[in-house]
Design an enzyme around this catalytic site. Structure first.
Site, mmCIF file in Angstrom:
data_model
loop_
_atom_site.group_PDB
_atom_site.id
_atom_site.type_symbol
_atom_site.label_atom_id
_atom_site.label_comp_id
_atom_site.label_asym_id
_atom_site.label_seq_id
_atom_site.Cartn_x
_atom_site.Cartn_y
_atom_site.Cartn_z
ATOM 1 N N GLU A 126 39.973 79.761 80.929
ATOM 2 C CA GLU A 126 38.605 80.100 80.511
ATOM 3 C C GLU A 126 38.350 81.967 80.413
ATOM 4 O OE1 GLU A 126 35.436 80.708 78.344
ATOM 5 O OE2 GLU A 126 36.350 78.578 78.397
ATOM 6 N N ASP A 152 37.158 79.008 69.031
ATOM 7 C CA ASP A 152 36.251 79.811 68.027
ATOM 8 C C ASP A 152 37.185 80.093 66.706
ATOM 9 O OD1 ASP A 152 35.056 81.956 66.830
ATOM 10 O OD2 ASP A 152 34.271 82.902 68.556
ATOM 11 N N ASP A 169 35.548 70.969 64.508
ATOM 12 C CA ASP A 169 34.569 70.238 63.548
ATOM 13 C C ASP A 169 34.849 71.378 62.508
ATOM 14 O OD1 ASP A 169 33.148 72.489 64.813
ATOM 15 O OD2 ASP A 169 31.438 71.509 63.975
ATOM 16 N N GLU A 180 32.083 68.707 75.455
ATOM 17 C CA GLU A 180 30.791 69.041 75.311
ATOM 18 C C GLU A 180 30.533 69.454 73.757
ATOM 19 O OE1 GLU A 180 31.635 70.134 79.556
ATOM 20 O OE2 GLU A 180 32.619 70.608 77.748
ATOM 21 N N TYR A 181 31.179 70.244 73.281
ATOM 22 C CA TYR A 181 31.093 70.454 71.783
ATOM 23 C C TYR A 181 31.169 69.323 71.143
ATOM 24 C CZ TYR A 181 30.702 75.538 72.218
ATOM 25 O OH TYR A 181 30.363 76.779 72.751
ATOM 26 N N GLU A 182 32.017 68.546 71.160
ATOM 27 C CA GLU A 182 32.408 67.373 70.438
ATOM 28 C C GLU A 182 31.183 66.287 70.261
ATOM 29 O OE1 GLU A 182 36.142 64.162 70.076
ATOM 30 O OE2 GLU A 182 36.176 65.569 71.433
#
Length: 217
Positions: free
Chosen positions: A69, A118, A154, A192-194
């Site tokens: 990260e 991103d 996504d 988390e994003y999913e």
């Protein structure tokens, strides 16, 4: 993504060198020694707050995981999860993916995860996309002969771009799912994003790409 500045994050990261490796260049080709187990090495690029990698490590104790990260203010959340879990098969790097070949020897990595990277939608930012050919060349070097990339997003445009980029480079698309959560896949671990995007009804795209045969020098 707007990042909340956490001025203390770097100091906290530095206080836990057993979890966030401060000198990954010195571990190049020797990660299995660091973990103490001769197990496959899986790397997540853009590990975010660490939900995916810590849950994967719990499910797969026979795999060594490294989460990379770039942003300390984000990585510190992954560090908290790692401290709480006490998992021995996860290490973190506060580093840039551009430096992958400085951290990993040729063929050292069995799998790379690209989760909700991103998309950098503007054409002038194409080189920043983690599936741009320059990044694929790095993955090609560090991946084992039968190594692969697992990608989730996504963003349909980024997904389509990635499929083309991977194919043109020579990666073999072993699996393509245009609606992951309707695919019947039972062992999916969500990020988390999913969770956030799927709760909004967004379709999740996923693919697996196997690295091309090693090029002779």
């Amino acid at each position: 993504m707007r990042l909340r500045n956490k001025p203390w994050a770097k100091d906290k990261i530095a206080a836990y060198p057993q979890y966030v490796i401060p000198d990954p260049e010195t571990k190049r080709g020797r990660w299995r020694e660091l973990f103490g187990h001769d197990q496959p090495l899986h790397v997540e690029i853009g590990t975010g707050k660490g939900k995916f990698i810590t849950e994967m490590a719990k499910l797969h104790p026979d795999v060594n995981f490294i989460g990379i990260e770039l942003y300390p203010s984000v990585l510190v959340s992954a560090l908290d999860k790692l401290i709480e879990s006490g998992l021995a098969n996860v290490k973190l790097l506060n580093a840039n993916a551009k430096d992958l070949t400085a951290f990993f020897a040729d063929g050292e990595v069995s799998r790379i995860y690209l989760n909700f990277s991103d998309p950098w939608p503007k054409k002038r930012h194409e080189k920043r996309r983690l599936t741009y050919r320059d990044f694929l060349a790095l993955y090609d070097r560090i991946l084992a002969e039968d190594g692969d990339i697992h990608l989730k997003t996504d963003n349909q445009s980024f997904f389509e771009y990635s499929l083309v980029s991977l194919s043109q480079y020579g990666f073999v698309l072993a699996s393509v799912q245009l609606d992951l959560h309707q695919s019947g896949m039972t062992d999916n671990v969500m990020t988390e994003y999913e969770e956030k995007f799927s709760a909004k009804g967004n379709r999740i795209y996923r693919c697996e790409a196997v690295r091309p045969p090693r090029r002779s020098s």
